[in-house]
Design an enzyme around this catalytic site. Structure first.
Site, PDB file in Angstrom:
ATOM      1  N   ASP A 195       0.835  -1.218   0.000  1.00 26.36           N
ATOM      2  CA  ASP A 195       0.000   0.000   0.000  1.00 26.36           C
ATOM      3  C   ASP A 195       0.865   1.262   0.000  1.00 26.36           C
ATOM      4  OD1 ASP A 195      -2.291   1.582   0.143  1.00 26.36           O
ATOM      5  OD2 ASP A 195      -2.516   1.359   2.315  1.00 26.36           O
ATOM      6  N   GLU A 220       2.312   5.045  -4.213  1.00 27.57           N
ATOM      7  CA  GLU A 220       2.301   5.982  -5.376  1.00 27.57           C
ATOM      8  C   GLU A 220       3.583   6.794  -5.430  1.00 27.57           C
ATOM      9  OE1 GLU A 220      -0.182   5.625  -3.143  1.00 27.57           O
ATOM     10  OE2 GLU A 220      -1.324   4.307  -4.462  1.00 27.57           O
ATOM     11  N   ASP A 279      -8.933   2.982  -2.999  1.00 30.02           N
ATOM     12  CA  ASP A 279     -10.043   3.383  -2.126  1.00 30.02           C
ATOM     13  C   ASP A 279     -11.240   3.828  -2.949  1.00 30.02           C
ATOM     14  OD1 ASP A 279      -8.218   2.938  -0.166  1.00 30.02           O
ATOM     15  OD2 ASP A 279      -7.783   5.050   0.203  1.00 30.02           O
TER      16      ASP A 279
HETATM   17  O1  MIG Z   1      -4.205   6.349   4.083  1.00 30.84           O
HETATM   18  O2  MIG Z   1      -3.847   1.154   5.711  1.00 30.84           O
HETATM   19  O3  MIG Z   1      -6.019   2.012   0.216  1.00 30.84           O
HETATM   20  O4  MIG Z   1      -7.005  -0.103   1.737  1.00 30.84           O
HETATM   21  O5  MIG Z   1      -7.096   0.265   4.515  1.00 30.84           O
HETATM   22  C1  MIG Z   1      -4.910   5.150   4.128  1.00 30.84           C
HETATM   23  C2  MIG Z   1      -5.003   1.903   5.752  1.00 30.84           C
HETATM   24  C3  MIG Z   1      -3.981   3.967   4.059  1.00 30.84           C
HETATM   25  C4  MIG Z   1      -5.101   3.019   2.147  1.00 30.84           C
HETATM   26  C5  MIG Z   1      -5.542   1.750   1.503  1.00 30.84           C
HETATM   27  C6  MIG Z   1      -6.596   1.100   2.335  1.00 30.84           C
HETATM   28  C7  MIG Z   1      -6.061   0.828   3.726  1.00 30.84           C
HETATM   29  C8  MIG Z   1      -5.582   2.140   4.366  1.00 30.84           C
HETATM   30  N1  MIG Z   1      -4.590   2.764   3.507  1.00 30.84           N
END
Ligand code: MIG
Length: 662
Positions: free
Chosen positions: A307, A310, A420
């Site tokens: 995660d 980007e 998201d």
């Molecule tokens: O700023 O880890 O897209 O699936 O639950 C949010 C917390 C960070 C973004 C991910 C989401 C995840 C969340 N993350």
């Protein structure tokens, strides 16, 4: 046939695996302009459809809007959003002429597809350093296949990762995880995995485990595995700056982090607080980070999700300094709207700012490269490094891996989830439209946060979303912090959920077989109707139905309070209706338009003429299923080619093809 045209000095992205010599001839189809950066212009004909762009907003047909290919963390994306988490620069034009075009370029690329001028497709980039591949063939399917051969074979997950999976931000303790497992099992609803979001870590530090909340993680992993449930932890891109945190210190010592202009590690605030970003464009640094997953694979973990790659940045150290400075320039007590707007702008400018992306540098084979020049490569390279390391850590078995940010090329290493979304009805349809586009770009293991990530989900939304989700390879219910609980057992009449999810498990031999076929033969798992019925104007214009594999068509319901929907059949098909209690009803339907009633607790799908599909008996997890005892449904005397293996082995020569006859 594929031809390559090189402009300037393109950055090597690794998206393409075939070595093609650049052609010196004039680029066909497009008018190229190198006055200001570079732009490619194509004049579209009236009935042309522009397919592609993978994870993007709007339609299957991309005409009429402008898209920016630039990996962006946009948790509240709408119809007008131009950039999402992935950057997938392949388009396919079908109409008077039919060809594909891949623009291999590692940062922002703009696709104006008839927005500024309705007949003009214009692709433009700031720098004239780009590789363009033009793909020609007799049909869209042939063109996609050729393109997929160019970019290499798609990732195949373990079979259990095609089971139903539950996630939430966050299940805070190991007991919370146990509760989810127990409630699913009590409700007799199949479940193959539970996800661990960032709170399983100690202070959001990668590769650590909270002693207080997950002190018994090793036991939990075993306990769950005995129930047929795998745990899948998240890994974030940023490494927390903290003295004594071994990974932070090691990375610092070895010089593995992205740096700023002065050569100091770049610092930014994300979930763990101030962090450094590993330099995934530096192979050595990437592999170093990848091998850290060992901390979790050693405990028996068999899957991960990457995660914030980007990379998402809340604020940079420099950014927050500027922020306070600008704030101090604001006259306190000034009640003007002007002042209010200034404050708003200052706050909004902090997150994912262009200034920050311009002040990060990578070490690419000893050369400093500005992050913004290769922005779309970061999540891709993180995930590629992870996959390479996992091959070393778990050489015999396939590991589940999917990422948020991506670029074409990453499809060889992992799948993606579409980031998201919201508990909006429109996001069910958005997912449907993204699926074939993602397949064109090589991403087969794909799916959205089922039930929606942001906002509160209602029971009917989750049920209807399942009506699409049970056909997607990645099937994961996930929700954000502070939203209503949306595990199936949170709603009334859990039998309705059980029935629909069981249908997924019954369909697994088919879905898995089609997946293996598509991955090994560079085919599309989800196809727009127009790809099979090129001369059928209505099929070409259908934006809310898809073929799933070669045998099925789906037409999910995606509006609230609907009693059913209109479905277009481009040929005669056998409609299969899942009734309460699991009974399946079959009815042959003629080519044409139909209103098909679909009560909330039923699912209807269609088997194409003269085809049949295999079904298995459902079980509470894929581990408990018998994949050898199959029943065929659909047209009599039809045959099905079943692709099958042990569901886990990295040795793909174990894939067998069996002929089944109805
Ligand atoms: O700023 O880890 O897209 O699936 O639950 C949010 C917390 C960070 C973004 C991910 C989401 C995840 C969340 N993350």
């Amino acid at each position: 046939m594929i031809k390559k045209y090189t402009f300037g000095n393109p950055f090597f992205t690794g998206a393409v695996v075939e070595d093609i010599k650049a052609d010196n001839a004039v680029v066909p189809y497009f008018t190229v302009n190198t006055q200001n950066g570079i732009s490619f212009e194509y004049i579209m004909h009236d009935k042309d459809i522009v397919y592609g762009l993978g994870e993007a907003t709007r339609g299957i047909n991309k005409r009429g809007y402008v898209y920016d290919s630039y990996c962006s963390d946009d948790f509240c994306h709408m119809e007008t959003t131009k950039s999402l988490y992935g950057a997938h620069n392949f388009i396919l034009i079908e109409g008077k002429e039919c060809f594909g075009a891949f623009f291999d370029y590692p940062t922002r690329l703009t696709f104006d597809i008839g927005f500024t001028k309705s007949d003009t497709l214009s692709v433009s980039a700031e720098k004239a350093d780009i590789d363009l591949y033009i793909v020609e063939g007799n049909s869209p399917l042939e063109i996609v296949k050729e393109f997929r051969q160019l970019i290499g074979k798609s990732y195949i997950p373990p079979r259990w990762a095609m089971g139903y999976m539950q996630s939430r931000w966050s299940y805070y303790t190991s007991d919370a995880v146990r509760e989810v497992a127990n409630k699913y099992r009590d409700a007799d609803i199949p479940l193959d995995a539970i996800f661990l979001d960032i709170d399983y870590m100690e202070e959001y530090k990668d590769f650590t485990i909270s002693k207080e909340r997950f002190g018994d993680l090793p036991e939990l992993i075993d306990e769950m595995k005995q129930k047929g449930i795998r745990l899948v932890p998240i890994i974030d891109a940023g490494v927390k700056i903290q003295d004594g945190y071994d990974i932070y210190e090691e990375g610092l010592e070895k010089g593995y982090y992205c740096v700023d202009k002065e050569g100091k590690p770049f610092s930014a605030g994300v979930w763990p607080g101030l962090t450094h970003f590993p330099d995934f464009l530096n192979e050595e640094a990437g592999l170093w980070f990848g091998l850290k997953y060992k901390a979790l694979t050693d405990l028996g973990i068999e899957g991960f999700w990457n995660d914030m790659n980007e990379p998402a940045i809340f604020y940079s150290e420099k950014g927050i300094e500027n922020f306070y400075e600008k704030l101090s320039e604001i006259t306190s007590g000034d009640k003007s709207v002007d002042n209010y707007n200034k404050i708003k702008d200052i706050v909004n400018s902090l997150q994912n700012s262009q200034d920050d992306y311009n002040s990060i540098y990578h070490n690419v084979n000893g050369k400093l490269v500005k992050h913004n020049d290769i922005h779309n490569m970061y999540g891709y390279k993180m995930t590629e490094c992870t996959a390479k390391a996992l091959e070393k850590l778990r050489p015999e078995e396939r590991t589940l891996l999917f990422s948020r940010a991506s670029y074409i090329g990453m499809h060889r290493s992992a799948g993606i989830w579409t980031g998201d979304n919201f508990s909006w009805w429109s996001h069910i349809l958005l997912e449907l439209k993204q699926l074939p586009a993602l397949n064109m770009c090589g991403f087969l293991y794909v799916g959205a946060d089922l039930g929606g990530f942001g906002c509160n989900a209602s029971r009917d939304l989750v049920l209807r979303w399942l009506g699409l989700g049970i056909f997607t390879p990645l099937l994961r219910n996930h929700a954000a912090l502070c939203t209503r609980d949306q595990e199936c057992y949170q709603f009334e009449n859990t039998e309705d959920f059980k029935n629909i999810i069981e249908l997924r498990y019954r369909l697994l031999p088919y879905l898995y077989s089609e997946f293996l076929k598509c991955a090994t033969e560079d085919k599309m798992f989800f196809k727009p109707l127009g790809f099979e019925y090129k001369d059928d104007e209505i099929a070409r214009a259908t934006e809310d139905q898809l073929f799933v594999g070669d045998e099925l068509m789906i037409a999910p319901v995606y509006t609230q309070n609907a009693i059913g929907r209109y479905v277009y059949l481009p040929e005669e098909m056998c409609a299969v209706r899942l009734k309460k209690g699991g009974e399946l009803k079959f009815i042959t339907m003629e080519k044409g338009h139909h209103f098909v009633e679909v009560p909330l607790n039923e699912v209807v799908f269609f088997i194409r003429k003269d085809k049949c599909i295999p079904l298995a008996n459902p079980a509470l997890s894929t581990d408990a299923m018998d994949f050898d005892t199959l029943e065929l449904i659909g047209y009599k005397n039809a045959e099905y080619k079943l692709y099958t293996d042990d569901g886990i082995s990295t040795d793909l020569s174990k894939i067998e093809i069996k002929n089944l006859e109805n």
